[in-house]
Design an enzyme around this catalytic site. Structure first.
Site, mmCIF file in Angstrom:
data_model
loop_
_atom_site.group_PDB
_atom_site.id
_atom_site.type_symbol
_atom_site.label_atom_id
_atom_site.label_comp_id
_atom_site.label_asym_id
_atom_site.label_seq_id
_atom_site.Cartn_x
_atom_site.Cartn_y
_atom_site.Cartn_z
ATOM 1 N N GLU A 427 0.841 -1.202 0.000
ATOM 2 C CA GLU A 427 0.000 0.000 0.000
ATOM 3 C C GLU A 427 0.875 1.250 0.000
ATOM 4 O OE1 GLU A 427 -2.654 2.380 3.368
ATOM 5 O OE2 GLU A 427 -2.079 0.295 3.693
ATOM 6 N N ASP A 500 -1.044 -1.492 5.829
ATOM 7 C CA ASP A 500 -0.934 -1.035 7.221
ATOM 8 C C ASP A 500 -1.846 -1.865 8.116
ATOM 9 O OD1 ASP A 500 0.796 0.883 6.352
ATOM 10 O OD2 ASP A 500 -0.666 2.517 6.370
ATOM 11 N N ASP A 502 -3.867 -0.909 10.298
ATOM 12 C CA ASP A 502 -5.022 -0.165 10.803
ATOM 13 C C ASP A 502 -6.252 -0.448 9.942
ATOM 14 O OD1 ASP A 502 -4.481 1.170 8.463
ATOM 15 O OD2 ASP A 502 -3.756 3.003 9.426
ATOM 16 N N ASP A 504 -7.725 1.366 7.735
ATOM 17 C CA ASP A 504 -7.547 1.749 6.341
ATOM 18 C C ASP A 504 -6.821 0.644 5.574
ATOM 19 O OD1 ASP A 504 -8.382 3.919 4.752
ATOM 20 O OD2 ASP A 504 -6.299 4.544 4.470
#
Length: 637
Positions: A427, A500, A502, A504
């Site tokens: 990403e 990541d 998280d 997102d």
């Protein structure tokens, strides 16, 4: 390293007795000890109750998930398992059914015309893999009880006091935690399977008692699979091109039911069943259905001279947008493996094909307005397929120019195209930069993607192939997509999604999973797709450093090591802020990293989940969020 002895005699041959083979090799009987294998225990017992219903001996089935979430009770009002003593073993028949492999009443045709549990191992396998099991039988006005532990009787058959009305069998069991890593049942999975059973067996009342949620539901569908088809279409958010579904039922010597509708979707969705058991991998009956359908539509097109000039229609074009339910009942099903996910009976192919072909041709001829819409849909699919094939070829690597067609942002590895090579789909450019510096370039390639990938669930194939990030991904993998995918041309042994840790990052991973599931499912089936688990937290306690993937992992580390010194906790904002060496040590190094292998336990449930979460219908996502809102302690925004 172990050294094999040269002496190999009769004493070295081990003959497992009783239910020992099940406990030694559970995967041979239930497919594995993962979530699918755990829930398969329920299906084996439920299938026995369904067999009673299919043959006219039971009208009600009740399944209870108890409050501990690890104990299941299945009850029916069938004839009840026999309790008299077997003439050869002098043991109660109930004990034999629950402790002896291949002991049952379904091997001869006198007791059951059709049955799902014909291996004669279902109940005994569940008993072998249960920490405890209690069987209660109601027969002849009396009630009998017998208990077991890991397949071994812990009591004799007991005749309980008093008289009872009716007949039936009740099985209560708790899976063995020494066999299953996780013994907690999923209520949604159980509910979905039971509701499906009520669709497939018209008139049978199926009740699900969820003591954990304090909910009790009863399923009863007099219209059977026609109601089921409507539910599937609604769940998938598909728009039908004709209001009246095609339905064909045979209730004679050959028993089968088929119902279908064409929709505006770009994929085909068929759910097939044999004697009420889902066959996720299809088989002869599903192949027969497809063959009969294609022949009927082709015959209609040829008879009415409806083929446009220059258009070549394939069987994929005819089946595009199709949603169908296929359910057959046969006396002696031959399944592939104990998990029964594929039918092998060759005669089922011809039986289903002939019925579907003749009935479909008649239906098309009797409904010309519907037929016109279906044929128009097929022609449109053929033209779109030709256009997408041309677009796909434009982004495919060809002949000796493979290397030059690779995207410029791909940092390839030395051993691309050879075994053990890996492609990390990363990403963002910053994370891609850290990954490029931290990787082992001999076998690890890095492909950074900008922004969030296109949601391919609600996009046309033409739009998907025009997307730059998807083009780069397809070109990097080199194996094509859809029906043209060729695993032999895949340039990497493993494809690893690296985002990541998280919310997102989880969203981006979900978008990529949707693409692979819909357009490159062979990569998942072949075990090539993985999800990297980078740390979300760095925890320094004294001179020691620990890495936590998420909040529960962080709390566990603190509970184990936090007492020695005051911990310093750092939360990573993203992979891009990790030093390359840290990224290597925590996420890229094969000897230290954590990865999740992408596998499909339940094809139907997976399809429904992706359709709900990623499809055009926002109401499905709204209900998903609202139903689980209380479970969310903290939302990462």
């Amino acid at each position: 390293m172990s050294i094999a002895t040269q002496d190999y005699n009769a004493k070295d041959i081990i003959a497992l007795e009783g239910l020992d083979p099940v406990r030694k090799r559970p995967g041979m009987y239930i497919g594995g000890v993962n979530s699918a294998g755990l829930h398969h225990l329920i299906w084996e017992i439920v299938d026995n109750s369904v067999d009673e219903a299919m043959n006219g001996y039971a009208t009600e089935i009740t399944v209870t998930l108890h409050k501990d979430e690890q104990t299941i009770t299945v009850s029916d009002n069938g004839r009840g398992i026999p309790v008299d003593k077997h003439p050869k073993t002098n043991k109660p028949a109930l004990e034999m059914v629950l402790t002896v492999l291949h002991a049952g009443g379904k091997f001869e045709g006198n007791n059951y015309k059709t049955a799902g549990g014909l291996h004669g191992v279902g109940a005994s396998v569940v008993n072998a893999l249960s920490k405890e099991l209690i069987a209660v039988v109601r027969r002849g006005g009396s009630q009998y009880r017998m208990t077991f532990e890991r397949g071994i009787p812990t009591s004799k058959l007991q005749k309980l006091r008093g008289t009872v009305r009716g007949t039936g069998t009740t099985i209560t069991f708790k899976p063995d935690p020494t066999i299953f890593p996780k013994t907690t049942f999923n209520s949604d999975t159980i509910r979905a399977r039971l509701e499906t059973a009520s669709f497939l067996h018209r008139g049978v009342k199926v009740t699900y008692n969820d003591e954990v949620a304090g909910k009790k539901e009863t399923f009863l569908h007099e219209n059977g699979i026609v109601d089921y088809l409507g539910k599937v279409i609604k769940e998938r958010g598909a728009r039908t091109i004709h209001d009246t579904p095609f339905t064909h039922r045979v209730d004679d010597k050959e028993r089968m039911e088929v119902t279908l509708q064409w929709t505006e979707s770009t994929d085909e969705h068929v759910r097939s069943y044999v004697n009420g058991i889902p066959t996720a991998n299809g088989g002869s009956h599903e192949n027969g259905f497809r063959g009969g359908l294609v022949k009927a539509v082709r015959n209609y097109i040829d008879t009415h001279d409806l083929t446009p000039r220059g258009v070549k229609m394939t069987h994929e074009d005819i089946r595009e947008g199709l949603i169908a339910i296929v359910s057959i009942f046969i006396a002696e099903p031959q399944f592939q493996g104990q998990t029964k996910d594929r039918l092998n009976n060759p005669e089922a192919h011809g039986m289903v094909e002939s019925h579907v072909r003749s009935s479909m041709e008649q239906w098309l001829n009797n409904n010309p307005s519907i037929a016109d819409g279906v044929i128009a849909r097929v022609i449109a699919a053929a033209r779109a397929r030709a256009a997408s094939r041309a677009a796909s070829e434009a982004v495919s690597r060809k002949g000796g120019s493979k290397r030059t067609l690779l995207p410029g942002k791909l940092s390839d590895c030395v051993s691309a195209g050879k075994g053990k090579s890996e492609l990390f789909i990363v990403e963002g450019d910053s994370a891609g930069g850290s990954a490029k510096q931290g990787r082992d370039r001999n076998f690890q390639a890095i492909l950074p993607l900008r922004g969030k990938v296109l949601n391919t669930e609600s996009a046309t194939l033409k739009k998907i192939l025009e997307n730059k990030e998807i083009q780069d991904l397809i070109a990097s993998l080199g194996c094509g997509l859809g029906p043209n995918l060729n695993l032999a041309e895949l340039r990497y042994d493993r494809i690893i999604l690296l985002a990541d840790a998280d919310s997102d990052g989880h969203h981006i991973t979900t978008l990529l999973l949707t693409f692979f599931y819909r357009h490159m499912p062979a990569l998942i089936a072949d075990g090539r797709l993985f999800i990297a688990v980078p740390p979300l937290y760095r925890i320094d306690i004294g001179k020691e450093t620990y890495w936590a993937a998420d909040e529960p992992d962080r709390e566990q580390i603190l509970a184990q090591h936090g007492g020695r010194a005051k911990p310093e906790i750092t939360r990573f904002k993203g992979l891009g802020e990790m030093m390359p060496k840290v990224l290597w040590n925590t996420t890229l190094d094969p000897t230290k990293r954590r990865m999740l292998k992408v596998e499909i336990d339940d094809q139907i449930e997976t399809d429904k989940t992706i359709s709900d979460l990623m499809g055009r219908d926002a109401s499905a996502r709204f209900h998903f969020i609202m139903d689980r809102a209380e479970d969310a302690e903290e939302i990462d925004v």
